[in-house]
Design a protein around this motif. Structure first.
Motif, PDB file in Angstrom:
ATOM      1  N   LYS A  52     -10.066   2.502  -6.590  1.00 30.90           N
ATOM      2  CA  LYS A  52     -11.361   3.327  -6.720  1.00 30.90           C
ATOM      3  C   LYS A  52     -10.566   4.672  -7.397  1.00 30.90           C
ATOM      4  CE  LYS A  52     -14.718   0.883  -5.023  1.00 30.90           C
ATOM      5  NZ  LYS A  52     -15.987   0.488  -5.652  1.00 30.90           N
TER       6      LYS A  52
ATOM      7  N   PHE B 282      -4.594  -5.074  -5.628  1.00 31.90           N
ATOM      8  CA  PHE B 282      -5.694  -4.200  -5.109  1.00 31.90           C
ATOM      9  C   PHE B 282      -6.746  -3.616  -6.066  1.00 31.90           C
ATOM     10  CE2 PHE B 282      -1.808  -3.602  -2.798  1.00 31.90           C
ATOM     11  CZ  PHE B 282      -2.076  -3.242  -1.463  1.00 31.90           C
ATOM     12  N   ARG B 283      -7.942  -3.577  -5.498  1.00 31.48           N
ATOM     13  CA  ARG B 283      -8.915  -2.946  -6.357  1.00 31.48           C
ATOM     14  C   ARG B 283      -8.994  -1.587  -6.118  1.00 31.48           C
ATOM     15  NH1 ARG B 283     -12.722  -6.139  -4.613  1.00 31.48           N
ATOM     16  NH2 ARG B 283     -12.623  -7.574  -6.492  1.00 31.48           N
TER      17      ARG B 283
ATOM     18  N   LEU C 195       0.927  -1.077  -0.024  1.00 23.29           N
ATOM     19  CA  LEU C 195      -0.346  -0.014  -0.048  1.00 23.29           C
ATOM     20  C   LEU C 195       0.909   1.280  -0.014  1.00 23.29           C
ATOM     21  CD1 LEU C 195      -2.782   1.340   0.028  1.00 23.29           C
ATOM     22  CD2 LEU C 195      -2.898   0.945   2.588  1.00 23.29           C
TER      23      LEU C 195
ATOM     24  N   ASN D  12     -15.427   2.793  -9.991  1.00 25.67           N
ATOM     25  CA  ASN D  12     -14.575   1.935  -9.942  1.00 25.67           C
ATOM     26  C   ASN D  12     -13.767   1.831 -11.361  1.00 25.67           C
ATOM     27  OD1 ASN D  12     -15.716   0.206  -7.950  1.00 25.67           O
ATOM     28  ND2 ASN D  12     -17.460  -0.562  -9.065  1.00 25.67           N
TER      29      ASN D  12
ATOM     30  N   GLN E 171      -8.542   5.282  -3.662  1.00 23.67           N
ATOM     31  CA  GLN E 171      -8.820   4.298  -2.842  1.00 23.67           C
ATOM     32  C   GLN E 171      -7.886   3.072  -3.281  1.00 23.67           C
ATOM     33  OE1 GLN E 171     -12.655   3.559  -1.600  1.00 23.67           O
ATOM     34  NE2 GLN E 171     -13.245   5.615  -1.313  1.00 23.67           N
TER      35      GLN E 171
ATOM     36  N   GLN F 148      -7.495  -2.740 -11.331  1.00 24.80           N
ATOM     37  CA  GLN F 148      -6.879  -3.512 -10.355  1.00 24.80           C
ATOM     38  C   GLN F 148      -5.157  -3.051 -10.739  1.00 24.80           C
ATOM     39  OE1 GLN F 148      -7.483  -7.630 -10.345  1.00 24.80           O
ATOM     40  NE2 GLN F 148      -9.814  -7.441 -10.003  1.00 24.80           N
TER      41      GLN F 148
ATOM     42  N   ASN G 199      -7.865  -0.857  -2.210  1.00 23.20           N
ATOM     43  CA  ASN G 199      -8.412  -2.001  -1.520  1.00 23.20           C
ATOM     44  C   ASN G 199      -7.873  -3.396  -1.578  1.00 23.20           C
ATOM     45  OD1 ASN G 199     -10.222   0.064  -0.214  1.00 23.20           O
ATOM     46  ND2 ASN G 199     -11.420  -0.279  -1.981  1.00 23.20           N
TER      47      ASN G 199
END
Length: 328
Positions: A200, A197-198, A129, A231, A143, A176, A145
């Motif tokens: 945003k 990671f997904r 991250l 997304n 974001q 991603q 995630n």
């Protein structure tokens, strides 16, 4: 010979025998060792030696020699070794200490494991991250995630210099991003973990202020621009759809999607069965004829036209001035 003399000779012989036997026993004792085997042992190194798994007593040089005998090697972090008495005796014998000179006591089997440290899966996620925050895959990403937490990694404590090296990994999905982290111990790679990671994205959307009928021209007076999180990223050439017209009726507070609006179409220039001039112009040549349109059309569109004189149907392009040009 008197009885007193005979008793003296017997006593002397007995003492000599006892000393001889004692010397032999001492000599045998000096050439033997006693090994007390522990039941469970945790070692730092991956090479298991007898001195680490048992308490050895006996002649000092022999004890030192036996203590350095390798019993095996832990090849995989987290692996457990089980060593039994026959294995210990076999390893001693192969190093010149026969079983006749060894006394084993203690456990029948030894369970051995290596001291280790565990890098938690959450630690990998934190590092990945931080890496993506410093190296974002796109400016509009807001974001990150993690889709799943990777498995923990077991690292032997014998490794003194442990480094985690992250880098970007490819991803087949547009929304991603992947990070591959290599784990290095003393300069050698001992494992990897990959975290996906997904993403945003910051996104601008157009929302109607009131109900709009089909064909309404979109303007700052009837829509507002809102910021949202989506997304997928907005198109690189995004701009407010001012000047476009709605394709259908839209209620108030409706988010206008790309398929809900389009460019303003030019007006109908020719109607069906309208008389038109068929015009073909080339350098040094101009041919004209009269025709009848077989469908309505706008400037720039292609339609079918019937030549009034020849009754032939041709395919022609509608010009801005209302004439049509044959297409061959």
């Amino acid at each position: 010979m008197s009885g007193k003399t005979i008793r003296l000779i017997l006593i002397t012989s007995l003492l000599y025998s006892l000393c001889t036997a004692s010397d032999a026993l001492c000599e045998n004792t000096r050439n033997t060792i006693e090994v007390y085997l522990l039941r469970e042992v945790t070692v730092k190194d991956n090479t298991v030696r007898l001195g680490r798994v048992g308490i050895i007593r006996g002649e000092e040089s022999l004890v030192a020699r036996a203590g350095e005998i390798a019993l095996g090697r832990i090849s995989v972090p987290g692996q457990k070794m089980i060593i039994d008495r026959p294995t210990v005796l076999s390893r001693l014998a192969s190093n010149g200490i026969p079983a006749s000179k060894v006394t084993l006591t203690g456990a029948e089997k030894i369970t051995i494991k290596q001291q280790q440290q565990i890098i938690k899966g959450g630690k990998f996620v934190e590092l990945a991250l931080l890496f993506l925050e410093k190296n974002p895959p796109a400016d509009s990403v807001c974001q990150l995630n993690p889709i799943r937490i990777p498995a923990d990694l077991v690292v032997p404590t014998a490794s003194k210099d442990i480094k985690l090296s992250p880098r970007l990994a490819g991803s087949s999905a547009a929304n991603q991003a992947g990070v591959r982290i290599a784990v290095l111990a003393d300069g050698k790679q001992i494992g990897t973990r990959e975290i996906t990671f997904r993403l945003k994205y910051n996104y601008r959307r157009v929302v109607t202020l009131a109900e709009l009928d089909a064909g309404t021209v979109i303007s700052p007076e009837n829509v507002r621009i809102e910021k949202s999180i989506e997304n997928y990223p907005e198109p690189a050439n995004w701009s407010p759809p001012y000047g476009l017209i709605t394709k259908r009726r839209l209620g108030a507070n409706t988010v206008i999607r790309p398929n809900m609006a389009g460019a303003v179409k030019p007006p109908i220039l020719l109607n069906r069965n309208q008389t038109v001039v068929i015009r073909l112009e080339r350098p040094g040549l101009l041919i004209t004829a009269i025709g009848k349109t077989m469908q309505k059309a706008r400037a720039g569109e292609y339609i079918k036209v019937r030549n009034v004189d020849s009754r032939r149907i041709i395919f022609a392009k509608v010009n801005e001035d209302g004439t049509v040009e044959p297409v061959f």
